[in-house]
Enzyme design. Structure first.
Site, PDB file in Angstrom:
ATOM      1  N   GLU A 117     -42.784  32.440  -2.054  1.00  0.00           N
ATOM      2  CA  GLU A 117     -41.877  33.110  -3.755  1.00  0.00           C
ATOM      3  C   GLU A 117     -41.965  31.723  -4.429  1.00  0.00           C
ATOM      4  O   GLU A 117     -42.190  30.451  -4.151  1.00  0.00           O
ATOM      5  CB  GLU A 117     -40.884  32.866  -2.777  1.00  0.00           C
ATOM      6  CG  GLU A 117     -39.908  31.561  -2.504  1.00  0.00           C
ATOM      7  CD  GLU A 117     -38.638  32.257  -1.082  1.00  0.00           C
ATOM      8  OE1 GLU A 117     -37.531  32.692  -1.457  1.00  0.00           O
ATOM      9  OE2 GLU A 117     -38.970  31.108  -0.218  1.00  0.00           O
ATOM     10  N   LYS A 119     -40.104  28.752  -6.677  1.00  0.00           N
ATOM     11  CA  LYS A 119     -39.325  27.777  -6.976  1.00  0.00           C
ATOM     12  C   LYS A 119     -38.801  27.714  -7.817  1.00  0.00           C
ATOM     13  O   LYS A 119     -39.106  27.530  -8.937  1.00  0.00           O
ATOM     14  CB  LYS A 119     -40.353  26.757  -5.952  1.00  0.00           C
ATOM     15  CG  LYS A 119     -39.947  25.340  -6.321  1.00  0.00           C
ATOM     16  CD  LYS A 119     -40.196  23.877  -6.333  1.00  0.00           C
ATOM     17  CE  LYS A 119     -39.491  22.604  -5.613  1.00  0.00           C
ATOM     18  NZ  LYS A 119     -38.671  22.414  -6.300  1.00  0.00           N
ATOM     19  N   ASP A 121     -35.146  26.045 -10.190  1.00  0.00           N
ATOM     20  CA  ASP A 121     -34.951  25.110 -10.593  1.00  0.00           C
ATOM     21  C   ASP A 121     -33.495  25.248 -10.384  1.00  0.00           C
ATOM     22  O   ASP A 121     -33.112  25.050 -11.908  1.00  0.00           O
ATOM     23  CB  ASP A 121     -35.755  24.070 -11.782  1.00  0.00           C
ATOM     24  CG  ASP A 121     -36.522  22.739 -11.862  1.00  0.00           C
ATOM     25  OD1 ASP A 121     -35.865  22.671 -10.881  1.00  0.00           O
ATOM     26  OD2 ASP A 121     -37.009  22.397 -13.188  1.00  0.00           O
ATOM     27  N   TYR A 226     -29.465  32.497  -4.954  1.00  0.00           N
ATOM     28  CA  TYR A 226     -30.381  32.878  -4.181  1.00  0.00           C
ATOM     29  C   TYR A 226     -30.817  32.604  -2.391  1.00  0.00           C
ATOM     30  O   TYR A 226     -30.636  30.852  -2.906  1.00  0.00           O
ATOM     31  CB  TYR A 226     -31.297  33.093  -5.193  1.00  0.00           C
ATOM     32  CG  TYR A 226     -33.317  32.945  -5.012  1.00  0.00           C
ATOM     33  CD1 TYR A 226     -33.158  31.627  -5.715  1.00  0.00           C
ATOM     34  CD2 TYR A 226     -33.713  33.400  -4.150  1.00  0.00           C
ATOM     35  CE1 TYR A 226     -34.434  31.070  -5.608  1.00  0.00           C
ATOM     36  CE2 TYR A 226     -35.029  32.446  -3.834  1.00  0.00           C
ATOM     37  CZ  TYR A 226     -35.284  31.418  -5.040  1.00  0.00           C
ATOM     38  OH  TYR A 226     -36.481  30.476  -5.419  1.00  0.00           O
ATOM     39  N   LYS A 316     -47.109  23.123  -6.993  1.00  0.00           N
ATOM     40  CA  LYS A 316     -46.306  23.013  -8.351  1.00  0.00           C
ATOM     41  C   LYS A 316     -46.993  23.395  -9.696  1.00  0.00           C
ATOM     42  O   LYS A 316     -48.499  22.922  -9.127  1.00  0.00           O
ATOM     43  CB  LYS A 316     -45.862  21.246  -8.735  1.00  0.00           C
ATOM     44  CG  LYS A 316     -45.006  20.887  -7.638  1.00  0.00           C
ATOM     45  CD  LYS A 316     -43.235  21.983  -8.726  1.00  0.00           C
ATOM     46  CE  LYS A 316     -42.370  21.195  -7.851  1.00  0.00           C
ATOM     47  NZ  LYS A 316     -42.089  19.132  -8.035  1.00  0.00           N
ATOM     48  N   CYS A 408     -38.233 -13.710 -23.396  1.00  0.00           N
ATOM     49  CA  CYS A 408     -36.970 -12.238 -22.988  1.00  0.00           C
ATOM     50  C   CYS A 408     -36.541 -12.392 -24.096  1.00  0.00           C
ATOM     51  O   CYS A 408     -35.692 -13.154 -25.320  1.00  0.00           O
ATOM     52  CB  CYS A 408     -35.629 -13.126 -21.661  1.00  0.00           C
ATOM     53  SG  CYS A 408     -34.390 -11.953 -21.541  1.00  0.00           S
ATOM     54  N   CYS A 411     -32.456 -13.330 -23.307  1.00  0.00           N
ATOM     55  CA  CYS A 411     -32.058 -15.141 -23.130  1.00  0.00           C
ATOM     56  C   CYS A 411     -33.349 -15.615 -23.835  1.00  0.00           C
ATOM     57  O   CYS A 411     -32.906 -16.956 -24.498  1.00  0.00           O
ATOM     58  CB  CYS A 411     -32.183 -15.577 -22.257  1.00  0.00           C
ATOM     59  SG  CYS A 411     -33.398 -15.649 -21.290  1.00  0.00           S
ATOM     60  N   CYS A 426     -38.236 -12.257 -17.086  1.00  0.00           N
ATOM     61  CA  CYS A 426     -37.672 -13.225 -17.851  1.00  0.00           C
ATOM     62  C   CYS A 426     -37.762 -14.428 -16.608  1.00  0.00           C
ATOM     63  O   CYS A 426     -36.962 -14.372 -15.260  1.00  0.00           O
ATOM     64  CB  CYS A 426     -36.320 -12.957 -18.279  1.00  0.00           C
ATOM     65  SG  CYS A 426     -34.943 -14.417 -18.490  1.00  0.00           S
ATOM     66  N   CYS A 432     -29.767 -16.609 -18.303  1.00  0.00           N
ATOM     67  CA  CYS A 432     -30.181 -15.188 -18.501  1.00  0.00           C
ATOM     68  C   CYS A 432     -29.001 -13.934 -18.693  1.00  0.00           C
ATOM     69  O   CYS A 432     -28.774 -13.716 -17.950  1.00  0.00           O
ATOM     70  CB  CYS A 432     -31.462 -14.173 -18.709  1.00  0.00           C
ATOM     71  SG  CYS A 432     -31.705 -12.919 -19.254  1.00  0.00           S
TER      72      CYS A 432
HETATM   73  S1  IVH Z   1     -36.971  25.537   0.805  1.00  0.00           S
HETATM   74  C1  IVH Z   1     -37.030  23.163   4.420  1.00  0.00           C
HETATM   75  N1  IVH Z   1     -37.106  27.537  -0.838  1.00  0.00           N
HETATM   76  O1  IVH Z   1     -36.281  22.744  -3.809  1.00  0.00           O
HETATM   77  C2  IVH Z   1     -36.728  23.470   2.715  1.00  0.00           C
HETATM   78  N2  IVH Z   1     -36.779  25.843  -1.773  1.00  0.00           N
HETATM   79  O2  IVH Z   1     -38.057  20.471  -4.003  1.00  0.00           O
HETATM   80  C3  IVH Z   1     -36.243  23.651   1.786  1.00  0.00           C
HETATM   81  N3  IVH Z   1     -36.082  24.955  -3.601  1.00  0.00           N
HETATM   82  O3  IVH Z   1     -33.950  21.226  -1.857  1.00  0.00           O
HETATM   83  C4  IVH Z   1     -36.812  24.337   1.287  1.00  0.00           C
HETATM   84  N4  IVH Z   1     -36.677  27.454  -4.643  1.00  0.00           N
HETATM   85  O4  IVH Z   1     -32.962  23.294  -3.255  1.00  0.00           O
HETATM   86  C5  IVH Z   1     -36.958  26.576  -0.695  1.00  0.00           C
HETATM   87  N5  IVH Z   1     -37.823  29.428  -2.717  1.00  0.00           N
HETATM   88  C6  IVH Z   1     -37.954  27.669  -2.389  1.00  0.00           C
HETATM   89  C7  IVH Z   1     -36.933  27.111  -2.874  1.00  0.00           C
HETATM   90  C8  IVH Z   1     -36.308  26.342  -3.052  1.00  0.00           C
HETATM   91  C9  IVH Z   1     -36.416  25.705  -4.818  1.00  0.00           C
HETATM   92  C10 IVH Z   1     -35.681  24.031  -4.011  1.00  0.00           C
HETATM   93  C11 IVH Z   1     -34.576  23.671  -2.972  1.00  0.00           C
HETATM   94  C12 IVH Z   1     -35.583  21.673  -2.442  1.00  0.00           C
HETATM   95  C13 IVH Z   1     -36.528  21.732  -3.001  1.00  0.00           C
HETATM   96  C14 IVH Z   1     -37.436  21.025  -2.859  1.00  0.00           C
END
Ligand code: IVH
Length: 700
Positions: A117, A119, A121, A226, A316, A408, A411, A426, A432
């Protein structure tokens, strides 16, 4: 990379990552992009993998986020809120699956189903439902302790105040609070008009909006939620990740629209590519795809390493790039005198965010890039504000290279770079002003003595006017009450409040006090390790004094090369400090600090001003092996070594590689040889794998 270079680099990375963790998690004010941050974490991991014996007690691979602070009440999570390990390439995803197979000792033809799924932000939030009613909403904080944002969460339409009939008695839903890109842009426009705070990105806007003292402010902000997991539960509605997620969805809580299960890597990676392709069109920011082992019995067995579960991975997306001009290189002076260069850039928009600064780390980085003010540079960012310079687009061998200052800028003292070090420092020490102010600031900072109301502005102005010079002066400020009351913007009550805040910290916890001293290499985690072991200032300093003697009177053997002597002396010093996780570098730094007469004077003055570090009261965990040292030997039949070790560590035991007088318990499988014999000679208690499994089962 030599060992000394690796150690120095790990130290630098630990400090830098901790700094960025605080900016990101606590202050909602990141200075570097997520990609830069990830690059730092990756570099740290690479070096740790190459030099496992140099892994620091305060290693960033062991901590999640930063402890929360501010006006909201703190809450301890029933189960820790974890972070995720990152992968940046297809190979790393394949490695993740291979690792799971090895750990669980799965056959090659056994499928490993993974959910996938996006991730999002945002910021993670745990929603606790008891008897169907929402009773607590908490942010992640440092993973152990978060902030109570219950009234705020109640204003978010995606979060139901009640779960329907049939939901378990206790269920913590965990997920992400976020803001859509469109809502973020509209909010910033409104804020600009009203002269309010402008947020750097949707994530910061979401965090700033949720973490409000006044829930009415949160209500006015367009937050969404979500679910992506759960915490403490009385009962699970299914035995797979997907099954539980669908149940949560059935209770009326939104999930990601894209949530699928794959048993093969090729379609899993195709899903990732598909999400990446529609990333720009999604209504919210995402920075990757998360994979999770679908079978919950496997998740349980896999458990976690330090800060992240072994059963999940964040894959990522690559960072976004742009070109601009490097206008100037500014030099900042830190607490230990370290000179840090910062690149000032002609503002440029990268993926919709205006970038004006970039990190340059140190002189080597400037030399590696070959950049000088005036050059065109390619920069990179992913989620946030200050990115990294990737490359100089106008290299010109004829123009002179950037001259890193040898004095520095604060100083004027000489600035030097010691052998094997990456940083220029320094040498002004306490002459300083930048270093003195930084040390005072560190002393009172949130993670050190945490003196409320004594922020940087006050430290700087008190220092300038001679009210504060060294830490002891803080505890003498009451003698200067009149001078304080006369100051601009200091009313009598605010002075009284400050003096009361200072008085409240006259018996600081031992670990905070140690950390506050700003000894090189003594970060929060090392300070805690030392405090837990010695438990009182007098016991700690008695050991240090003995170690100082050991080091001072160490004799080289006849005709021994200098390097050998140094190694033997380091080993003797480490043995004298007797603290797990503390190696020669940290031990020597500790001794250097206490050997220095000036530091002794500073300490004596602090104590004379009425400060008394508090003893540590012992914490106990409930298991027959807590605090014990175990050794596994022979073949284990139901568990991999990694799983056995993880179980032991989860019960608070230490796992050693060899049997000695310090071993408390040996777990011996078939084929055990010399270790078993040695344990028998020493009379160490020995059990087999079945005995171990029974012991672990008994603690559940
Ligand atoms: S699972 C034990 N699923 O990313 C695992 N995290 O970098 C817990 N996040 O702390 C996280 N989308 O805040 C999970 N589909 C997703 C996510 C997700 C965003 C965030 C979450 C986590 C952070 C880790």
């Amino acid at each position: 990379m030599t060992e000394a270079e690796a150690a120095a680099e790990l130290e630098r990375l630990a400090q830098e990552i901790a700094h960025h963790n605080r900016l990101y998690h606590r202050d909602d004010a990141p200075e570097i992009s997520d990609a830069d941050y990830d690059a730092l974490v990756c570099r740290n991991q690479d070096i740790e993998a190459q030099f496992p014996h140099l892994v620091r007690p305060d290693s960033p691979s062991r901590a999640v986020g930063a402890a929360p602070e501010g006006p909201l009440a703190k809450v301890r999570h029933a189960l820790p809120m974890l972070s995720l390990d990152n992968a940046f390439s297809d190979d790393e995803v394949a490695d993740f699956v291979a690792r799971i197979r090895r750990f669980l000792r799965l056959g090659d033809d056994e499928p490993v189903a993974l959910t996938a799924e996006p991730k999002i932000d945002g910021l993670s939030c745990s929603l606790r439902y008891e008897k169907g009613a929402l009773v607590l909403a908490a942010t992640r904080g440092d993973g152990t302790t978060g902030e109570d944002v219950t009234p705020n969460a109640r204003t978010i339409a995606d979060i139901p105040p009640r779960l329907p009939e049939g939901a378990p008695d206790l269920f913590e839903i965990r997920g992400e609070v976020y803001m859509s890109k469109a809502d973020f842009a509209a909010l910033n426009a409104r804020q600009a008009e009203a002269g309010g705070k402008i947020f750097a990105n949707p994530r910061n806007a979401a965090a700033g909006s949720l973490r409000q003292k006044d829930a009415a402010v949160t209500r006015a902000r367009p937050l969404r939620f979500y679910a992506h997991g759960w915490g403490e539960v009385s009962q699970l509605p299914a035995d797979t990740q997907l099954g539980v997620m669908r149940a949560i969805e059935g209770w009326g809580v939104p999930l990601s629209k894209d949530l699928e299960v794959f048993t093969d890597i090729a379609p899993l990676l195709a899903f990732y590519r598909g999400i990446e392709a529609k990333r720009a069109d999604l209504p919210f920011d995402i920075d990757g795809v998360v994979y999770k082992v679908d079978r919950l019995d496997w998740q349980r067995r896999l458990g976690q390493v330090a800060r992240a579960p072994r059963w999940a991975l964040a894959h990522k997306f690559p960072a976004e790039r742009a070109e601009t001009t490097l206008e100037a290189i500014d030099i900042q002076v830190g607490r230990t005198g370290k000179l840090t260069p910062v690149a000032r850039l002609t503002p440029v928009s990268v993926g919709g965010v205006t970038v004006t600064n970039a990190t340059l780390h140190n002189a080597d980085e400037i030399a590696r890039l070959g950049v000088r003010p005036g050059d065109r540079v390619r920069i990179q960012r992913a989620g946030d504000v200050i990115p990294q310079i990737l490359e100089n687009l106008t290299p010109d061998a004829d123009r002179p290279a950037y001259d890193f200052p040898d004095h520095c800028p604060q100083c004027g003292s000489e600035a030097v770079r010691d052998e094997g070090e990456v940083d220029v420092r320094c040498t002004g020490g306490l002459v300083c002003p930048a270093q003195r102010v930084e040390r005072l600031r560190h002393f009172v900072s949130r993670h050190a003595l945490d003196i409320e109301g004594l922020g940087l502005v006050h430290i700087e102005s008190f220092f300038r006017d001679g009210l504060l010079e060294s830490p002891a002066d803080i505890f003498r400020l009451h003698e200067k009450r009149e001078a304080l009351v006369g100051r601009e913007r200091w009313a009598e009550t605010s002075v009284e409040n400050l003096l009361a805040a200072i008085d409240a910290k006259r018996q600081p916890p031992l670990d905070r006090f140690l950390f506050a001293l700003g000894i090189r290499h003594i970060g929060e985690v090392t300070a805690r390790d030392l405090a837990r072991l010695y438990r009182s200032w007098s016991a700690l300093t008695a050991t240090i004094d003995r170690a100082v003697d050991v080091r001072a009177t160490f004799e080289p053997a006849l005709g021994e090369p200098e390097k050998k002597t140094r190694q033997r002396r380091d080993a003797a010093v480490v043995a004298a400090i007797e603290t797990p996780n503390i190696g020669p570098e940290v031990a020597n730094a500790l001794l250097d600090f206490f050997e220095e007469p000036h530091n002794r004077e500073v300490l004596a003055a602090i104590f004379a001003a009425g400060v008394e570090p508090a003893d540590v009261v012992w914490e106990t965990k409930d298991s027959p092996v807590t605090g014990k040292t175990l050794v596994f030997t022979g073949t284990l039949e139901t568990l991999s070594r990694d799983e056995a070790k993880a179980q032991a560590e989860a019960l608070g035991a230490k796992v050693a590689g060899s049997v000695s007088a310090k071993t408390d318990l040996l777990i011996a499988g078939p084929g055990a040889g010399s270790k078993l014999r040695k344990a028998q000679e020493l009379g160490v208690e020995t059990i087999d794998e079945a005995g171990w499994n029974a012991l672990v089962a008994g603690t559940r």
